[in-house]
Design a protein around this motif. Structure first.
Motif, PDB file in Angstrom:
ATOM      1  N   VAL A  23       1.122  -1.398  -0.042  1.00 54.98           N
ATOM      2  CA  VAL A  23       0.287  -0.022   0.474  1.00 54.98           C
ATOM      3  C   VAL A  23       0.637   1.510  -0.036  1.00 54.98           C
ATOM      4  CG1 VAL A  23      -0.455   0.124   2.479  1.00 54.98           C
ATOM      5  CG2 VAL A  23      -1.690   0.994   1.233  1.00 54.98           C
ATOM      6  N   ARG A  24       0.371   2.170  -0.863  1.00 54.39           N
ATOM      7  CA  ARG A  24       1.048   3.043  -0.909  1.00 54.39           C
ATOM      8  C   ARG A  24       0.846   3.946   0.955  1.00 54.39           C
ATOM      9  NH1 ARG A  24       2.016   5.571  -5.598  1.00 54.39           N
ATOM     10  NH2 ARG A  24       0.730   4.329  -7.491  1.00 54.39           N
ATOM     11  N   PRO A  25       1.776   4.682   1.719  1.00 52.22           N
ATOM     12  CA  PRO A  25       2.298   5.409   2.869  1.00 52.22           C
ATOM     13  C   PRO A  25       1.612   6.472   2.687  1.00 52.22           C
ATOM     14  CG  PRO A  25       4.307   4.347   1.918  1.00 52.22           C
ATOM     15  CD  PRO A  25       3.237   4.309   0.694  1.00 52.22           C
ATOM     16  N   SER A  26       0.660   6.994   1.310  1.00 52.20           N
ATOM     17  CA  SER A  26       0.459   8.420   1.043  1.00 52.20           C
ATOM     18  C   SER A  26      -1.280   7.890   1.564  1.00 52.20           C
ATOM     19  CB  SER A  26       0.469   9.402  -0.169  1.00 52.20           C
ATOM     20  OG  SER A  26       0.495   8.349  -0.738  1.00 52.20           O
ATOM     21  N   ASN A  27      -1.251   6.793   0.932  1.00 49.46           N
ATOM     22  CA  ASN A  27      -2.210   6.487   1.111  1.00 49.46           C
ATOM     23  C   ASN A  27      -3.794   6.489   2.331  1.00 49.46           C
ATOM     24  OD1 ASN A  27      -5.837   5.259   0.726  1.00 49.46           O
ATOM     25  ND2 ASN A  27      -5.426   3.911  -0.685  1.00 49.46           N
ATOM     26  N   LYS A  28      -3.195   7.184   3.782  1.00 54.74           N
ATOM     27  CA  LYS A  28      -2.795   7.565   5.014  1.00 54.74           C
ATOM     28  C   LYS A  28      -4.572   6.345   5.455  1.00 54.74           C
ATOM     29  CE  LYS A  28      -0.142  10.353   6.238  1.00 54.74           C
ATOM     30  NZ  LYS A  28       1.165  10.566   5.532  1.00 54.74           N
ATOM     31  N   ILE A  29      -6.281   6.632   4.610  1.00 54.46           N
ATOM     32  CA  ILE A  29      -6.599   5.838   4.821  1.00 54.46           C
ATOM     33  C   ILE A  29      -7.023   4.540   4.826  1.00 54.46           C
ATOM     34  CG2 ILE A  29      -9.380   5.672   4.834  1.00 54.46           C
ATOM     35  CD1 ILE A  29      -8.972   9.262   3.702  1.00 54.46           C
ATOM     36  N   ALA A  30      -6.059   4.143   3.723  1.00 50.08           N
ATOM     37  CA  ALA A  30      -6.487   2.554   3.561  1.00 50.08           C
ATOM     38  C   ALA A  30      -5.428   2.093   4.683  1.00 50.08           C
ATOM     39  CB  ALA A  30      -5.192   2.091   2.193  1.00 50.08           C
ATOM     40  N   VAL A  31      -3.892   3.066   4.991  1.00 52.78           N
ATOM     41  CA  VAL A  31      -3.175   2.115   6.221  1.00 52.78           C
ATOM     42  C   VAL A  31      -3.327   2.051   7.075  1.00 52.78           C
ATOM     43  CG1 VAL A  31      -0.714   3.336   7.076  1.00 52.78           C
ATOM     44  CG2 VAL A  31      -1.213   3.066   4.549  1.00 52.78           C
ATOM     45  N   LEU A  32      -4.645   3.088   7.946  1.00 51.22           N
ATOM     46  CA  LEU A  32      -5.481   2.922   9.474  1.00 51.22           C
ATOM     47  C   LEU A  32      -6.382   1.619   9.045  1.00 51.22           C
ATOM     48  CD1 LEU A  32      -5.298   4.340  12.064  1.00 51.22           C
ATOM     49  CD2 LEU A  32      -7.383   5.267  11.100  1.00 51.22           C
ATOM     50  N   MET A  33      -6.587   1.591   8.105  1.00 53.83           N
ATOM     51  CA  MET A  33      -7.986   0.512   7.312  1.00 53.83           C
ATOM     52  C   MET A  33      -7.615  -0.522   7.992  1.00 53.83           C
ATOM     53  SD  MET A  33     -10.094  -0.394   4.485  1.00 53.83           S
ATOM     54  CE  MET A  33      -8.856  -1.247   4.067  1.00 53.83           C
ATOM     55  N   TYR A  34      -6.803  -0.955   7.135  1.00 55.01           N
ATOM     56  CA  TYR A  34      -5.276  -2.099   7.574  1.00 55.01           C
ATOM     57  C   TYR A  34      -5.020  -2.856   8.614  1.00 55.01           C
ATOM     58  CZ  TYR A  34      -5.217  -2.092   2.226  1.00 55.01           C
ATOM     59  OH  TYR A  34      -6.101  -2.099   1.529  1.00 55.01           O
ATOM     60  N   GLN A  35      -4.224  -1.480   9.362  1.00 49.51           N
ATOM     61  CA  GLN A  35      -3.806  -1.713  10.494  1.00 49.51           C
ATOM     62  C   GLN A  35      -5.659  -2.088  11.633  1.00 49.51           C
ATOM     63  OE1 GLN A  35      -1.843   2.303  11.250  1.00 49.51           O
ATOM     64  NE2 GLN A  35       0.154   1.184  10.924  1.00 49.51           N
ATOM     65  N   ASN A  36      -5.932  -1.225  11.047  1.00 47.95           N
ATOM     66  CA  ASN A  36      -7.346  -1.612  12.112  1.00 47.95           C
ATOM     67  C   ASN A  36      -8.187  -3.448  12.121  1.00 47.95           C
ATOM     68  OD1 ASN A  36      -7.450   0.667  13.664  1.00 47.95           O
ATOM     69  ND2 ASN A  36      -9.255   1.571  12.140  1.00 47.95           N
ATOM     70  N   PHE A  37      -7.670  -3.919  10.882  1.00 46.00           N
ATOM     71  CA  PHE A  37      -7.773  -5.086  10.959  1.00 46.00           C
ATOM     72  C   PHE A  37      -7.195  -6.036  10.965  1.00 46.00           C
ATOM     73  CE2 PHE A  37     -11.138  -3.688   6.471  1.00 46.00           C
ATOM     74  CZ  PHE A  37     -11.308  -3.428   7.026  1.00 46.00           C
ATOM     75  N   GLY A  38      -6.046  -5.645  12.008  1.00 46.53           N
ATOM     76  CA  GLY A  38      -4.834  -6.606  12.663  1.00 46.53           C
ATOM     77  C   GLY A  38      -3.397  -6.640  11.190  1.00 46.53           C
ATOM     78  N   TYR A  39      -3.335  -5.372  10.307  1.00 51.56           N
ATOM     79  CA  TYR A  39      -2.546  -5.771   9.685  1.00 51.56           C
ATOM     80  C   TYR A  39      -1.335  -5.420  10.080  1.00 51.56           C
ATOM     81  CZ  TYR A  39      -4.504  -8.572   6.300  1.00 51.56           C
ATOM     82  OH  TYR A  39      -5.214  -9.164   5.722  1.00 51.56           O
ATOM     83  N   GLU A  40       0.138  -5.416  10.314  1.00 48.40           N
ATOM     84  CA  GLU A  40       1.464  -4.243  10.546  1.00 48.40           C
ATOM     85  C   GLU A  40       2.390  -4.208   9.594  1.00 48.40           C
ATOM     86  OE1 GLU A  40       2.300  -3.533  13.786  1.00 48.40           O
ATOM     87  OE2 GLU A  40       0.787  -5.138  14.333  1.00 48.40           O
ATOM     88  N   ILE A  41       2.945  -3.056   9.816  1.00 51.04           N
ATOM     89  CA  ILE A  41       4.028  -2.523   8.424  1.00 51.04           C
ATOM     90  C   ILE A  41       5.365  -3.587   8.703  1.00 51.04           C
ATOM     91  CG2 ILE A  41       4.958  -0.522   7.579  1.00 51.04           C
ATOM     92  CD1 ILE A  41       3.377   1.502   8.492  1.00 51.04           C
ATOM     93  N   TYR A  42       5.030  -4.444   7.929  1.00 51.27           N
ATOM     94  CA  TYR A  42       6.594  -5.301   7.769  1.00 51.27           C
ATOM     95  C   TYR A  42       7.249  -4.823   7.782  1.00 51.27           C
ATOM     96  CZ  TYR A  42       9.037  -9.376   7.122  1.00 51.27           C
ATOM     97  OH  TYR A  42       9.887 -10.700   7.181  1.00 51.27           O
ATOM     98  N   GLN A  43       7.859  -4.224   6.203  1.00 52.64           N
ATOM     99  CA  GLN A  43       9.190  -3.844   6.102  1.00 52.64           C
ATOM    100  C   GLN A  43       8.403  -2.424   4.697  1.00 52.64           C
ATOM    101  OE1 GLN A  43      10.869  -6.695   3.781  1.00 52.64           O
ATOM    102  NE2 GLN A  43      10.010  -6.772   2.489  1.00 52.64           N
ATOM    103  N   THR A  44       9.547  -1.571   4.678  1.00 51.85           N
ATOM    104  CA  THR A  44       9.057  -0.812   3.304  1.00 51.85           C
ATOM    105  C   THR A  44       9.668  -0.506   1.725  1.00 51.85           C
ATOM    106  OG1 THR A  44       8.612   1.245   5.208  1.00 51.85           O
ATOM    107  CG2 THR A  44       9.097   1.559   2.687  1.00 51.85           C
ATOM    108  N   VAL A  45       9.107  -0.614   0.827  1.00 52.41           N
ATOM    109  CA  VAL A  45      10.170  -0.744   0.160  1.00 52.41           C
ATOM    110  C   VAL A  45      10.116   0.139  -0.859  1.00 52.41           C
ATOM    111  CG1 VAL A  45      10.213  -2.449  -2.482  1.00 52.41           C
ATOM    112  CG2 VAL A  45       8.216  -3.590  -0.482  1.00 52.41           C
ATOM    113  N   PHE A  46      11.560   0.257  -0.909  1.00 49.92           N
ATOM    114  CA  PHE A  46      11.464   1.765  -1.747  1.00 49.92           C
ATOM    115  C   PHE A  46      11.587   1.657  -2.461  1.00 49.92           C
ATOM    116  CE2 PHE A  46      15.327   4.186  -3.331  1.00 49.92           C
ATOM    117  CZ  PHE A  46      15.140   5.295  -2.957  1.00 49.92           C
TER     118      PHE A  46
END
Length: 182
Positions: A115-138
């Motif tokens: 997911v794009r880090p700029s898509n903050k709504i999606a990042v928050l939604m995934y975190q609310n679903f139990g997903y963690e940011i495992y790593q960043t892909v440059f």
């Protein structure tokens, strides 16, 4: 009333109400065809009673199923999107639950997505679903103005990973060519 059905190749002719959204990644017809042919159980759509798309999911299973040393057999979400008028109604949660159930039925270790880090709504939604940011892909994503954007590789452990080790954040930033699976 909604209908859940397997995603079919002709569905790409009718999903403009979803794919014209700026945050939705759109792929070529061969990409959709490959997923539908190889991983049909990971590709579903949801339509309303008029036949309009509410959302869809394209996913796959990858890794080495019986390699307990690598523990990399997992479900991957390549595309998940919900039409703007159906957001915040549980459609995304349904689609995420679906791929998690299919991955568990195939004895996967985890589900991941980019997911794009700029898509903050999606990042928050995934975190609310139990997903963690495992790593960043440059510089994983490119844009129309030749600028690049990183991707978050987000993961959620499945039932097989009882200690949830496969979703534990690494804090690393890697290059796209260093991804284990493409």
């Amino acid at each position: 009333m909604s209908t859940i059905k397997p995603f079919q190749i002709f569905d790409i002719l009718d999903y403009n109400n979803i794919n014209l959204d700026i945050l939705t990644e759109t792929f070529n017809i061969g990409f959709y065809g490959k997923y539908i042919a190889k991983w049909p159980e990971f590709c579903i759509s949801i339509k309303n009673h008029f036949g309009n798309f509410q959302g869809y999911l394209l996913g796959k299973i990858e890794g080495e199923k019986n390699n307990n040393n690598k523990q990399n057999w997992h479900g991957h979400i390549s595309a998940i999107t919900v039409a703007p008028e159906y957001r915040r109604q549980g459609v995304a949660r349904f689609l995420m639950n679906y791929i998690e159930e299919v991955t568990n039925s195939q004895n996967g270790w985890y589900v991941d997505l980019f997911v794009r880090p700029s898509n903050k709504i999606a990042v928050l939604m995934y975190q609310n679903f139990g997903y963690e940011i495992y790593q960043t892909v440059f510089q994983y994503y490119s844009s129309q103005n030749s600028k690049y954007e990183d991707a978050y590789d987000m993961r959620k452990s499945m039932l097989r990973d009882k200690q949830k080790l496969k979703q534990k954040p690494t804090g690393k930033t890697i290059k796209p060519e260093d991804l284990e699976f493409n």
